[in-house]
Design a protein around this motif. Structure first.
Motif, PDB file in Angstrom:
ATOM      1  N   SER A  13       0.825  -1.219   0.000  1.00 47.97           N
ATOM      2  CA  SER A  13       0.000   0.000   0.000  1.00 47.97           C
ATOM      3  C   SER A  13       0.852   1.259   0.000  1.00 47.97           C
ATOM      4  CB  SER A  13      -0.922   0.018   1.222  1.00 47.97           C
ATOM      5  OG  SER A  13      -1.838  -1.020   1.157  1.00 47.97           O
ATOM      6  N   MET A  14       1.947   1.227   0.759  1.00 47.86           N
ATOM      7  CA  MET A  14       2.832   2.382   0.828  1.00 47.86           C
ATOM      8  C   MET A  14       3.454   2.659  -0.543  1.00 47.86           C
ATOM      9  SD  MET A  14       6.487   3.069   1.473  1.00 47.86           S
ATOM     10  CE  MET A  14       6.880   1.376   1.653  1.00 47.86           C
ATOM     11  N   ARG A 119      10.973   8.766   3.156  1.00 47.28           N
ATOM     12  CA  ARG A 119       9.870   9.688   3.451  1.00 47.28           C
ATOM     13  C   ARG A 119       8.785   9.085   4.335  1.00 47.28           C
ATOM     14  NH1 ARG A 119       6.694  10.662  -0.588  1.00 47.28           N
ATOM     15  NH2 ARG A 119       7.603   9.300  -2.151  1.00 47.28           N
ATOM     16  N   ASN A 120       8.788   7.764   4.484  1.00 49.25           N
ATOM     17  CA  ASN A 120       7.684   7.111   5.188  1.00 49.25           C
ATOM     18  C   ASN A 120       8.101   6.369   6.448  1.00 49.25           C
ATOM     19  OD1 ASN A 120       5.118   7.445   3.533  1.00 49.25           O
ATOM     20  ND2 ASN A 120       6.624   6.912   1.985  1.00 49.25           N
ATOM     21  N   SER A 121       9.129   6.835   7.131  1.00 55.15           N
ATOM     22  CA  SER A 121       9.426   6.175   8.402  1.00 55.15           C
ATOM     23  C   SER A 121       8.338   6.575   9.393  1.00 55.15           C
ATOM     24  CB  SER A 121      10.812   6.564   8.910  1.00 55.15           C
ATOM     25  OG  SER A 121      10.902   7.938   9.115  1.00 55.15           O
ATOM     26  N   GLY A 122       7.988   5.625  10.246  1.00 54.00           N
ATOM     27  CA  GLY A 122       6.922   5.852  11.213  1.00 54.00           C
ATOM     28  C   GLY A 122       5.835   4.800  11.094  1.00 54.00           C
ATOM     29  N   LEU A 123       4.661   5.137  11.565  1.00 54.70           N
ATOM     30  CA  LEU A 123       3.522   4.221  11.587  1.00 54.70           C
ATOM     31  C   LEU A 123       2.907   4.115  10.195  1.00 54.70           C
ATOM     32  CD1 LEU A 123       1.890   2.531  13.650  1.00 54.70           C
ATOM     33  CD2 LEU A 123       0.347   4.484  13.830  1.00 54.70           C
ATOM     34  N   VAL A 128       1.780  -1.635  12.491  1.00 50.44           N
ATOM     35  CA  VAL A 128       2.906  -1.746  11.556  1.00 50.44           C
ATOM     36  C   VAL A 128       3.744  -0.473  11.654  1.00 50.44           C
ATOM     37  CG1 VAL A 128       3.602  -2.068   9.157  1.00 50.44           C
ATOM     38  CG2 VAL A 128       1.518  -3.155   9.978  1.00 50.44           C
ATOM     39  N   PHE A 129       5.015  -0.619  12.096  1.00 48.80           N
ATOM     40  CA  PHE A 129       5.879   0.539  12.285  1.00 48.80           C
ATOM     41  C   PHE A 129       7.214   0.316  11.585  1.00 48.80           C
ATOM     42  CE2 PHE A 129       9.109   2.981  14.551  1.00 48.80           C
ATOM     43  CZ  PHE A 129       8.520   4.242  14.572  1.00 48.80           C
ATOM     44  N   TYR A 130       7.619   1.298  10.778  1.00 48.38           N
ATOM     45  CA  TYR A 130       8.911   1.258  10.094  1.00 48.38           C
ATOM     46  C   TYR A 130       9.818   2.300  10.735  1.00 48.38           C
ATOM     47  CZ  TYR A 130      12.376   2.048   6.400  1.00 48.38           C
ATOM     48  OH  TYR A 130      13.547   2.201   5.699  1.00 48.38           O
ATOM     49  N   ILE A 158      10.432  -4.150   9.664  1.00 48.01           N
ATOM     50  CA  ILE A 158       9.325  -3.406  10.264  1.00 48.01           C
ATOM     51  C   ILE A 158       8.902  -4.116  11.544  1.00 48.01           C
ATOM     52  CG2 ILE A 158       8.482  -2.325   8.156  1.00 48.01           C
ATOM     53  CD1 ILE A 158       6.324  -4.404   8.011  1.00 48.01           C
ATOM     54  N   HIS A 159       8.395  -3.347  12.465  1.00 50.39           N
ATOM     55  CA  HIS A 159       7.911  -3.869  13.740  1.00 50.39           C
ATOM     56  C   HIS A 159       6.402  -4.090  13.629  1.00 50.39           C
ATOM     57  CE1 HIS A 159      11.703  -2.940  15.775  1.00 50.39           C
ATOM     58  NE2 HIS A 159      11.733  -1.905  14.944  1.00 50.39           N
TER      59      HIS A 159
END
Length: 163
Positions: A13-14, A119-123, A128-130, A158-159
């Motif tokens: 999706s990202m 650009r998409n680190s985080g939730l 799902v967390f990167y 990813i966590h």
């Protein structure tokens, strides 16, 4: 949805989203002055051995595969029913008639995927967390069928957790 499916779907999706891979590829191509009429690619969740991909019929645009390669469950996190660390892999497979154009186009896609991850680190979604960080491996160009084939692999963690 189980943890492994959630990881792969969040990454897909990202990449496929409005601010995902298409925006980054077009920005890179525009900077280099060779923006194509339309940036086309295919994102799926296939996971093939590299020898098999050489025999896949060539289409006219890169194939991007998101897959889970490892799921590690450590100690139980507090306040969650289950948690894990997932290792995901994004593989870019491209084929063209000219090797020089192939390497250039593959580089654009690798740079774009790295940009999207940066650009998409985080939730990414619920559970799902990167946190950031990745490694890139680029394979040499090889002959595959009538064309040249090259692939690159971007690996990251990813966590995951489930309440």
């Amino acid at each position: 949805m189980n943890l492994s499916s959630r990881a792969v779907e969040a990454a897909k999706s990202m990449l496929s989203g409005e601010a995902g891979l298409k925006v980054s590829v077009e920005a890179i191509q525009e900077l280099r002055g060779n923006l194509e009429a339309e940036t086309r690619f295919e994102v799926n969740t296939d996971y093939w051995h590299s020898k098999v991909t050489e025999r896949v019929p060539a289409n006219r645009f890169p194939k991007i595969s998101v897959s889970l390669v490892k799921l590690k469950r450590g100690q139980q996190e507090k306040l969650t029913d289950s948690s894990a660390l997932a290792t995901l892999q994004i593989e870019v497979i491209n084929t063209l008639e000219r090797a020089d154009l192939l390497q250039s186009q593959l580089s654009d896609f690798v740079d774009a995927i790295c940009d999207v991850l940066n650009r998409n680190s985080g939730l990414w979604s619920q559970g799902v967390f990167y946190a950031g960080g990745f490694t890139v491996e680029i394979q040499p160009v090889s002959k595959g069928g009538l064309n040249y084939v090259q692939n690159a692999t971007i690996t990251f963690e990813i966590h995951l957790w489930q309440d």
